[in-house]
Design a protein around this motif. Sequence first.
Motif, PDB file in Angstrom:
ATOM      1  N   TYR A  85       0.673  -1.182   0.017  1.00 10.85           N
ATOM      2  CA  TYR A  85      -0.045   0.130  -0.065  1.00 10.85           C
ATOM      3  C   TYR A  85       0.910   1.435  -0.054  1.00 10.85           C
ATOM      4  CZ  TYR A  85      -3.153   3.564   1.574  1.00 10.85           C
ATOM      5  OH  TYR A  85      -4.081   4.684   1.655  1.00 10.85           O
ATOM      6  N   ALA A  86       0.531   2.409  -0.652  1.00 11.67           N
ATOM      7  CA  ALA A  86       1.292   3.627  -0.969  1.00 11.67           C
ATOM      8  C   ALA A  86       0.180   4.515  -1.507  1.00 11.67           C
ATOM      9  CB  ALA A  86       2.346   3.293  -2.059  1.00 11.67           C
ATOM     10  N   ASP A  87       0.461   6.006  -0.736  1.00 10.79           N
ATOM     11  CA  ASP A  87      -0.373   7.129  -0.907  1.00 10.79           C
ATOM     12  C   ASP A  87       0.261   7.684  -2.144  1.00 10.79           C
ATOM     13  OD1 ASP A  87      -2.597   6.775   0.987  1.00 10.79           O
ATOM     14  OD2 ASP A  87      -1.018   7.102   2.347  1.00 10.79           O
ATOM     15  N   SER A  88       1.319   7.242  -2.814  1.00 12.03           N
ATOM     16  CA  SER A  88       1.772   8.097  -4.191  1.00 12.03           C
ATOM     17  C   SER A  88       1.958   6.896  -5.012  1.00 12.03           C
ATOM     18  CB  SER A  88       2.596   8.851  -3.697  1.00 12.03           C
ATOM     19  OG  SER A  88       3.912   8.237  -3.133  1.00 12.03           O
ATOM     20  N   VAL A  97       0.492  11.758  -6.255  1.00 14.39           N
ATOM     21  CA  VAL A  97      -0.595  11.409  -5.036  1.00 14.39           C
ATOM     22  C   VAL A  97      -1.519  10.591  -5.880  1.00 14.39           C
ATOM     23  CG1 VAL A  97      -2.039  11.789  -3.398  1.00 14.39           C
ATOM     24  CG2 VAL A  97       0.081  13.241  -3.628  1.00 14.39           C
ATOM     25  N   ARG A  98      -1.895   9.244  -5.256  1.00 14.27           N
ATOM     26  CA  ARG A  98      -2.864   8.760  -5.439  1.00 14.27           C
ATOM     27  C   ARG A  98      -4.125   9.082  -4.574  1.00 14.27           C
ATOM     28  NH1 ARG A  98       0.575   2.890  -5.201  1.00 14.27           N
ATOM     29  NH2 ARG A  98       0.919   2.708  -7.136  1.00 14.27           N
ATOM     30  N   ALA A  99      -4.965   9.941  -5.283  1.00 19.17           N
ATOM     31  CA  ALA A  99      -5.972  10.464  -4.529  1.00 19.17           C
ATOM     32  C   ALA A  99      -7.035   9.408  -3.981  1.00 19.17           C
ATOM     33  CB  ALA A  99      -6.648  11.723  -5.294  1.00 19.17           C
ATOM     34  N   TRP A 100      -7.071   8.271  -4.668  1.00 13.94           N
ATOM     35  CA  TRP A 100      -8.172   7.272  -4.429  1.00 13.94           C
ATOM     36  C   TRP A 100      -7.536   6.458  -3.404  1.00 13.94           C
ATOM     37  CZ3 TRP A 100      -5.883   2.671  -5.605  1.00 13.94           C
ATOM     38  CH2 TRP A 100      -4.866   2.597  -6.577  1.00 13.94           C
ATOM     39  N   SER A 101      -6.318   6.110  -3.245  1.00 12.63           N
ATOM     40  CA  SER A 101      -5.759   5.085  -2.516  1.00 12.63           C
ATOM     41  C   SER A 101      -6.527   4.628  -1.243  1.00 12.63           C
ATOM     42  CB  SER A 101      -4.286   4.882  -2.404  1.00 12.63           C
ATOM     43  OG  SER A 101      -3.955   6.083  -1.519  1.00 12.63           O
ATOM     44  N   TRP A 102      -6.638   5.668  -0.521  1.00 11.97           N
ATOM     45  CA  TRP A 102      -7.542   5.585   0.758  1.00 11.97           C
ATOM     46  C   TRP A 102      -8.683   4.786   0.788  1.00 11.97           C
ATOM     47  CZ3 TRP A 102     -12.310   7.355   1.533  1.00 11.97           C
ATOM     48  CH2 TRP A 102     -12.930   8.329   0.675  1.00 11.97           C
ATOM     49  N   ARG A 105      -7.728   1.072   1.424  1.00 10.43           N
ATOM     50  CA  ARG A 105      -7.299   1.068   2.729  1.00 10.43           C
ATOM     51  C   ARG A 105      -8.358   0.910   3.703  1.00 10.43           C
ATOM     52  NH1 ARG A 105      -5.677   6.833   4.942  1.00 10.43           N
ATOM     53  NH2 ARG A 105      -8.190   6.658   4.987  1.00 10.43           N
TER      54      ARG A 105
END
Length: 291
Positions: A85-88, A97-102, A105
């Motif tokens: 998992y990463a936010d970018s 930035v991965r604006a959708w990754s949350w 999560r």
Amino acid sequence: VRTPVDALLLAAMPEGLKFSPDADRRTQMLRASIDLTGLPPTPERMQQFLADDAPDAYERLVNELLDSPHYGERWGRHWLDVAGYADSEGRTNADAVRAWSWKYRDYVIRSLNANKPFDRFLHEQLAGDELAGPIEGDLTAEQIELLSATGFLRMAADGTGSGDNSEEARNQVIADTLQIVSTSLLGLSVACAQCHDHRYDPISHTDYFALRAVFEPAFDWKQWRTPPQRLVSLATQAEREQAAQIESEAQSVAQEKAEKQTQYMAEALAKELEKYEQPLRDELRTAYEIA
């Protein structure tokens, strides 16, 4: 010996050693709380537990901790580590930035808090788009959940949307995704078999590309879509209609503003030009009106 685990410990225990004494209730609560939620209990909750003499007090405490939303937050991070998992996006210096990754999560956290069966948990991450079925009209809450689950297959570093969209970069994304899938679900490091039969795991060169063929249609390096191009809008038809109405109203306000602005500018120009005699006044007006 009070549990099967005790029997195993006793059998493996070197001669001369014996079980440690039972932990006191305060220590029990601290261990259970920190282990299950990653947080210590509040002083008030600790006092309640210490004053609870019921024989099922500890059992109820454990159930309470398992029901806490912090349980999924505490243990979900281990799976998120496995999934990379990463936010970018990684890979390039831009590191968008991965604006959708949350959303992925939070899907993992919800799944653990809901005690979702592990096989279902894996099926959704590997094939949530297939399980969701065709998108017809507004997405349902279940479809959003299943599509969010497929973030598992988008966690590999991917710089194709921020500077490096070469064929080598696309293939690297697929290779890294297979590495995440294999190490997390198969317990094997298949990456070596990209180039030759694996040296110590039973994976041949042919096996590797047979496995890749399962995932290839979802990525398709020849018809590649960058991360922004893979996003799915969650807007409903009602929200789109409302947005169109607001935009229409905004255009009307903008048009009214432009008309008033033109009027005020004309009045201000006329007042300013009164300071000058003819023919300079008309010449200045002509100069102002020329683009």
